[in-house]
Design an enzyme around this catalytic site. Structure first.
Site, PDB file in Angstrom:
ATOM      1  N   LYS A  67       0.856  -1.182   0.000  1.00 11.99           N
ATOM      2  CA  LYS A  67       0.000   0.000   0.000  1.00 11.99           C
ATOM      3  C   LYS A  67       0.894   1.234   0.000  1.00 11.99           C
ATOM      4  O   LYS A  67       1.652   1.463   0.936  1.00 11.99           O
ATOM      5  CB  LYS A  67      -0.924   0.010   1.219  1.00 11.99           C
ATOM      6  CG  LYS A  67      -1.868   1.210   1.243  1.00 11.99           C
ATOM      7  CD  LYS A  67      -2.778   1.182   2.457  1.00 11.99           C
ATOM      8  CE  LYS A  67      -3.706   2.388   2.487  1.00 11.99           C
ATOM      9  NZ  LYS A  67      -4.573   2.402   3.688  1.00 11.99           N
ATOM     10  N   GLU A  97       7.215  -6.485   1.109  1.00  8.64           N
ATOM     11  CA  GLU A  97       6.079  -6.390   2.022  1.00  8.64           C
ATOM     12  C   GLU A  97       5.109  -7.555   1.809  1.00  8.64           C
ATOM     13  O   GLU A  97       4.597  -8.150   2.767  1.00  8.64           O
ATOM     14  CB  GLU A  97       5.354  -5.062   1.824  1.00  8.64           C
ATOM     15  CG  GLU A  97       6.111  -3.843   2.320  1.00  8.64           C
ATOM     16  CD  GLU A  97       5.973  -3.643   3.820  1.00  8.64           C
ATOM     17  OE1 GLU A  97       5.401  -4.509   4.509  1.00  8.64           O
ATOM     18  OE2 GLU A  97       6.434  -2.591   4.318  1.00  8.64           O
ATOM     19  N   LYS A 141      -2.350  -1.637  -3.522  1.00 12.90           N
ATOM     20  CA  LYS A 141      -3.153  -0.424  -3.519  1.00 12.90           C
ATOM     21  C   LYS A 141      -2.234   0.792  -3.561  1.00 12.90           C
ATOM     22  O   LYS A 141      -1.276   0.844  -2.784  1.00 12.90           O
ATOM     23  CB  LYS A 141      -4.022  -0.383  -2.251  1.00 12.90           C
ATOM     24  CG  LYS A 141      -4.909   0.845  -2.111  1.00 12.90           C
ATOM     25  CD  LYS A 141      -5.693   0.813  -0.804  1.00 12.90           C
ATOM     26  CE  LYS A 141      -6.572   2.053  -0.655  1.00 12.90           C
ATOM     27  NZ  LYS A 141      -7.337   2.058   0.607  1.00 12.90           N
TER      28      LYS A 141
END
Length: 324
Positions: free
Chosen positions: A197, A234, A249
Site C-alpha cells: 500500500k 512487504e 493499492k
C-alpha cells in the site's frame, strides 16, 4: 510483395471472434464494492469528489448491499464514519460502533449472497486521522497500534465480518491479527493484507469520503511510490505471517508491483481501484473527453490483466449490470 502468412488480425475480425480468444475476462464475482456508512446520517450524503458515491445511512447501506447481491458481485468492503472520534479510535472496538453494527446487519441480511468484509484500520476513528496510536512525540507507535488492531479484529469478527482488510501498514500486523482471531475462536475469519500500500496522491477523494481528520501525512508507514522491490518484500512478509489474501493499492500507478506480487503469491491477489482513479475517469467522462463505460471497463480489465484475481472498485455493481 509476398503477402504475410502469419496474420494476427485473423483473431480480431469480429466481436464474437475477439470474445472467443480473449485472454482476460470480467465476471461480477471478481468485483468487490467499497461502501461508506456514516453514523449520524439519516439519508445518503453525496461525496462531492466522487460523483455517484455516497456516505450511506444504515438503511441506504442495506438497500445498496441488497442491490449488489442481486447484481452478483463477490462482496462488499465496509468503512465506518463515527460521529465521535478520539486519540485511540475507541469507537472501532465498540460493539455498538457504526462499523460493527453495519457489519452485523449486512451479514444477517445479505451474508449468504455476498462476502461481507471490513476495513481494519484506525484512520476513520481517530481525531488525528492517522492509522495508529500516536506516541508522546506525535509519531505513529507501531507496536501499541498492533494491540488496537488485535482488539479491532476480534470486534469485527464478533460482528460477523468474513474478511478483515488490514490496511494500516503496521509492521507485523498480519501475525498479530491472526493470533488474536485464533485465540478468540475465529479460525475461519480470513485476513486480507494490504501488503503493498503506497503513499499516494490519488487518495484525496477518499479523505472526503471518510471525513478524514488527518494531520500531516502517512509516509512513515505507507510505502514510497519510488520503490518497486519494497512492494514485493512487504507482500512476502505478509504471506509468511499467514495472510489469506494479499492486496496492492492503488492499482492504476502500481500495475508493475501488482504483476510482481501475482508472480510469487500462492494465495489470491487483489487490487484496489482507489478514489482518485474513480474521480479522474468520472471527471473526464463528464466533460465528454472519454467514453465513460468503455474507460471504466478498460481500466478494470487492465488491473485484472496485470494479475489481480479480484478488484475493489466503486463501479462494482454497475459493471456487474453491464456484464449481465
Amino acid at each position: 510483395m509476398t503477402p504475410p502468412r502469419i496474420r494476427p488480425r485473423r483473431l480480431r475480425t469480429t466481436p464474437a471472434m475477439r470474445r472467443l480468444v480473449a485472454e482476460t475476462r470480467l465476471h461480477p464475482a471478481d468485483l468487490v464494492l467499497p461502501m461508506f456508512v456514516r453514523e449520524d446520517a439519516s439519508e445518503p450524503v453525496p461525496i462531492g469528489s466522487m460523483p455517484g458515491v455516497v456516505q450511506h445511512s444504515m438503511e441506504s447501506l442495506a438497500r445498496a448491499a441488497d442491490e449488489a447481491a442481486h447484481a452478483g458481485i463477490g462482496g462488499v468492503m465496509l468503512f465506518g464514519i463515527p460521529s465521535v472520534r478520539d486519540a485511540t479510535g475507541s469507537q472501532a472496538t465498540d460493539p455498538d460502533g457504526i462499523l460493527n453494527r453495519a457489519t452485523e446487519r449486512l451479514q444477517r441480511e445479505v451474508g449468504d449472497a455476498l462476502v461481507v468484509q471490513t476495513d481494519l484500520c484506525l484512520d476513520e476513528f481517530t481525531d488525528h486521522g492517522h492509522c495508529g496510536v500516536l506516541d508522546a512525540a506525535g509519531h505513529v507507535d507501531n507496536d501499541t497500534t498492533l494491540e488496537r488492531y488485535a482488539d479491532m479484529a476480534v470486534a469485527q469478527a464478533n460482528a460477523g465480518s468474513s474478511i478483515l482488510g488490514l490496511s494500516g501498514m503496521m509492521d507485523g500486523q498480519v501475525a498479530v491479527v491472526r493470533d488474536a482471531l485464533d485465540t478468540a475462536g475465529h479460525t475461519d475469519t480470513a485476513v486480507l493484507a494490504y501488503a503493498a500500500k503506497y503513499s499516494s496522491a490519488f487518495y484525496g477523494p477518499f479523505r472526503e469520503a471518510v471525513d478524514s481528520q488527518l494531520q500531516g501525512d502517512r509516509r512513515t508507514y505507507q510505502q514510497d511510490p519510488a520503490n518497486r522491490r519494497e512492494g514485493l518484500r512487504e507482500a512476502t512478509l505478509d504471506l509468511a505471517e499467514g495472510a489469506d489474501i494479499v492486496m496492492v493499492k492503488p492499482a492504476m500507478s502500481y500495475l508493475d508491483v501488482l504483476s510482481d506480487v501475482a508472480e510469487i503469491s500462492d494465495v489470491p491477489v487483489w487490487a484496489y481501484q482507489i478514489s482518485g482513479e474513480y474521480a479522474m475517469i468520472e471527471a473526464a467522462a463528464s466533460q465528454g473527453w472519454i467514453d465513460r463505460r468503455a474507460s471504466i471497463l478498460e481500466s478494470v480489465l487492465g488491473i485484472r490483466r496485470a494479475g489481480a484475481d479480484t478488484v475493489l472498485t466503486y463501479w462494482a455493481t454497475e459493471i456487474a449490470g453491464w456484464i449481465k
